[in-house]
Enzyme design. Structure first.
Site, PDB file in Angstrom:
ATOM      1  N   ARG A 223      65.091   1.210 -13.934  1.00 15.53           N
ATOM      2  CA  ARG A 223      66.447   0.759 -14.277  1.00 15.53           C
ATOM      3  C   ARG A 223      67.414   1.737 -13.637  1.00 15.53           C
ATOM      4  O   ARG A 223      67.424   2.921 -13.981  1.00 15.53           O
ATOM      5  CB  ARG A 223      66.634   0.724 -15.799  1.00 15.53           C
ATOM      6  CG  ARG A 223      68.083   0.581 -16.210  1.00 15.53           C
ATOM      7  CD  ARG A 223      68.268   0.225 -17.640  1.00 15.53           C
ATOM      8  NE  ARG A 223      67.899  -1.161 -17.871  1.00 15.53           N
ATOM      9  CZ  ARG A 223      68.194  -1.840 -18.977  1.00 15.53           C
ATOM     10  NH1 ARG A 223      68.865  -1.264 -19.951  1.00 15.53           N
ATOM     11  NH2 ARG A 223      67.830  -3.099 -19.114  1.00 15.53           N
TER      12      ARG A 223
ATOM     13  N   HIS B  36      69.162  -8.502 -12.600  1.00 20.36           N
ATOM     14  CA  HIS B  36      68.299  -8.203 -13.761  1.00 20.36           C
ATOM     15  C   HIS B  36      67.225  -9.298 -13.832  1.00 20.36           C
ATOM     16  O   HIS B  36      67.233 -10.137 -14.733  1.00 20.36           O
ATOM     17  CB  HIS B  36      69.177  -8.185 -15.021  1.00 20.36           C
ATOM     18  CG  HIS B  36      68.538  -7.544 -16.212  1.00 20.36           C
ATOM     19  ND1 HIS B  36      67.271  -6.993 -16.193  1.00 20.36           N
ATOM     20  CD2 HIS B  36      69.003  -7.363 -17.479  1.00 20.36           C
ATOM     21  CE1 HIS B  36      66.995  -6.504 -17.404  1.00 20.36           C
ATOM     22  NE2 HIS B  36      68.013  -6.710 -18.190  1.00 20.36           N
TER      23      HIS B  36
ATOM     24  N   GLN C 128      65.143 -10.063 -17.077  1.00 22.32           N
ATOM     25  CA  GLN C 128      65.917 -10.780 -18.086  1.00 22.32           C
ATOM     26  C   GLN C 128      65.888 -12.283 -17.797  1.00 22.32           C
ATOM     27  O   GLN C 128      65.643 -13.100 -18.684  1.00 22.32           O
ATOM     28  CB  GLN C 128      67.366 -10.268 -18.088  1.00 22.32           C
ATOM     29  CG  GLN C 128      68.243 -10.945 -19.104  1.00 22.32           C
ATOM     30  CD  GLN C 128      67.813 -10.633 -20.526  1.00 22.32           C
ATOM     31  OE1 GLN C 128      67.656  -9.480 -20.885  1.00 22.32           O
ATOM     32  NE2 GLN C 128      67.619 -11.653 -21.339  1.00 22.32           N
TER      33      GLN C 128
ATOM     34  N   ASP D 126      77.549 -12.466 -21.664  1.00 24.01           N
ATOM     35  CA  ASP D 126      77.106 -11.066 -21.617  1.00 24.01           C
ATOM     36  C   ASP D 126      78.356 -10.207 -21.812  1.00 24.01           C
ATOM     37  O   ASP D 126      79.491 -10.708 -21.766  1.00 24.01           O
ATOM     38  CB  ASP D 126      76.430 -10.806 -20.254  1.00 24.01           C
ATOM     39  CG  ASP D 126      75.825  -9.403 -20.139  1.00 24.01           C
ATOM     40  OD1 ASP D 126      75.687  -8.711 -21.167  1.00 24.01           O
ATOM     41  OD2 ASP D 126      75.496  -8.995 -19.002  1.00 24.01           O
TER      42      ASP D 126
ATOM     43  N   CYS E  41      71.943 -11.811 -23.262  1.00 24.48           N
ATOM     44  CA  CYS E  41      70.834 -10.897 -22.948  1.00 24.48           C
ATOM     45  C   CYS E  41      70.752  -9.745 -23.942  1.00 24.48           C
ATOM     46  O   CYS E  41      69.694  -9.148 -24.087  1.00 24.48           O
ATOM     47  CB  CYS E  41      70.979 -10.377 -21.529  1.00 24.48           C
ATOM     48  SG  CYS E  41      72.554  -9.579 -21.224  1.00 24.48           S
TER      49      CYS E  41
ATOM     50  N   ARG F   5      61.329 -11.363 -23.855  1.00 23.94           N
ATOM     51  CA  ARG F   5      61.196 -10.314 -22.837  1.00 23.94           C
ATOM     52  C   ARG F   5      59.764  -9.808 -22.819  1.00 23.94           C
ATOM     53  O   ARG F   5      59.182  -9.555 -21.764  1.00 23.94           O
ATOM     54  CB  ARG F   5      62.166  -9.150 -23.126  1.00 23.94           C
ATOM     55  CG  ARG F   5      63.645  -9.480 -22.953  1.00 23.94           C
ATOM     56  CD  ARG F   5      64.016  -9.729 -21.495  1.00 23.94           C
ATOM     57  NE  ARG F   5      63.693  -8.598 -20.637  1.00 23.94           N
ATOM     58  CZ  ARG F   5      64.477  -7.539 -20.460  1.00 23.94           C
ATOM     59  NH1 ARG F   5      65.652  -7.474 -21.029  1.00 23.94           N
ATOM     60  NH2 ARG F   5      64.108  -6.545 -19.654  1.00 23.94           N
TER      61      ARG F   5
HETATM   62  N1   CP Z   1      68.784  -7.112 -22.220  1.00 24.29           N
HETATM   63  C1   CP Z   1      68.413  -5.863 -21.893  1.00 24.29           C
HETATM   64  O1   CP Z   1      67.985  -5.553 -20.770  1.00 24.29           O
HETATM   65  O2   CP Z   1      68.501  -4.972 -22.933  1.00 24.29           O
HETATM   66  P1   CP Z   1      68.350  -3.402 -22.842  1.00 24.29           P
HETATM   67  O3   CP Z   1      69.513  -2.887 -22.060  1.00 24.29           O
HETATM   68  O4   CP Z   1      68.362  -2.918 -24.268  1.00 24.29           O
HETATM   69  O5   CP Z   1      67.045  -3.084 -22.152  1.00 24.29           O
HETATM   70  N1  NVA Z   2      75.305  -6.644 -17.769  1.00 25.89           N
HETATM   71  C1  NVA Z   2      74.761  -5.686 -18.708  1.00 25.89           C
HETATM   72  C2  NVA Z   2      73.379  -6.095 -19.105  1.00 25.89           C
HETATM   73  C3  NVA Z   2      72.695  -5.186 -20.078  1.00 25.89           C
HETATM   74  C4  NVA Z   2      71.306  -5.609 -20.409  1.00 25.89           C
HETATM   75  C5  NVA Z   2      74.769  -4.307 -18.082  1.00 25.89           C
HETATM   76  O1  NVA Z   2      74.431  -4.171 -16.907  1.00 25.89           O
HETATM   77  O2  NVA Z   2      75.139  -3.359 -18.784  1.00 25.89           O
END
Ligand code: CP
Ligand code: NVA
Length: 308
Positions: A103, A130, A133, A225, A265, A293
């Protein structure tokens, strides 16, 4: 050759369907009492530059339930690109583990990891996309609706990383998608161009506009989101001024199909992009979506690491 998952744009529709089918088999096996240890002896290294609940825990538990192990590497430990170059992190880590999940802030970093890693690399969220997701999201829509083709997904909010993956997935899998973002917050031109190309190939439709009511008209799925993603905190005040017309509330949901499902998400900023009434209401599938997930990523790991 090793296979990575950096963006759903890189996968064929058949490859995405295959992951979803394996996920379905593994979910049924898990519901019937537990999974076979198909990843026994395998280790997943998980690099995080940002916080996480779902991604971290669902990947870790997925590996455990399939007989393998996962290592959580916090932002402080690896310090990707600071303590050590991204190529060197990939070269070293891939001598120890069987798969890397990362990440990151810059999507380029996950691409560089993949370029220098000997083992598969999974994008666990970047500023661009993502994909894990979206795999879970299409799996959830299939569970709830029985199909994707002919359905309409309406995105209301920021043209962000999650929307990018939904655009790629929907248009590859033949689902119609309409996005309403504030002017200036549309997905990148290159993302839009790819989505339109995939839609042409699969026979689905894409609309990118600014009107939430038009987007949710006749929608089977409404998705939203946060208005400010991780890494955009400096823009928060400005975004709070621009985004309120893009809230998913009961009045907006009432404009979609009566059996519309509402997705997010998570994490949610309740009272901003989604109201409590909707998040906790009869249309919400937020927590089934979060659970999926786990199942979707088991499917992905089984395909990448166990040749399923
Ligand atoms: N939806 C998602 O990726 O959640 P987290 O940021 O908690 O991993
Ligand atoms: N769009 C959000 C998604 C988190 C899972 C971010 O990138 O923070």
């Amino acid at each position: 050759m090793k296979k990575d998952l950096l963006s759903l744009a890189d996968l064929s529709a058949e490859e995405i369907w295959h992951i979803l089918n394996v996920a379905q088999e593994l979910k049924e096996e898990w519901q019937a009492g537990g999974n076979q240890p198909i990843l026994m002896g395998k280790t997943l290294g998980m690099i995080f530059q940002k916080p996480s609940l779902r991604t971290r825990v669902s990947f870790e538990v997925a590996m455990l339930q399939l007989g393998g192990e996962a290592l959580y590497l916090s932002p402080d430990e690896i310090q990707l690109g600071k303590r050590e170059s991204v190529p060197d992190v990939a070269r070293v880590l891939s001598r120890y583990v069987d798969c890397i999940m990362a990440r990151v802030f810059a999507h380029k970093d996950v691409e560089t990891l993949a370029a220098y890693s000997r083992v598969p690399v999974i994008n666990g969220l970047s500023d661009y996309s993502h994909p894990c997701q979206a795999l879970a999201d299409f799996f959830t829509i299939l569970e709830k609706k029985g199909t994707l083709r002919g359905l309409k997904l309406a995105w209301v909010g920021d043209g962000n990383n999650v929307l990018t993956s939904l655009l790629f997935g929907a248009t590859k899998l033949g689902m119609d998608i309409a996005a309403a973002t504030p002017p200036g917050y549309e997905p990148a031109r290159e993302v839009q161009e790819l989505a339109f190309r995939f839609a042409k190939e699969s026979g689905s439709t894409v609309e990118i506009g600014h009107d939430p009511q038009a987007a949710v008209n006749n929608a089977d799925v409404i998705y939203t989101d946060v208005w400010t993603s991780m890494g955009q905190e400096a823009e928060k005040e400005q975004r709070l001024k621009v985004f309120p017309p893009y809230q998913v509330n009961a009045a907006l949901v009432a404009r979609a199909k009566p059996d519309v499902i509402v997705m997010h998400c998570l994490p949610a900023h309740r009272g901003e992009e989604i109201t409590d009434e909707v998040a906790d209401g009869p249309h919400s599938v937020l927590f089934d979506q979060a659970e999926n997930r786990l199942h979707a990523q088991k499917g992905l790991l089984a395909v990448l690491l166990a040749n399923k």
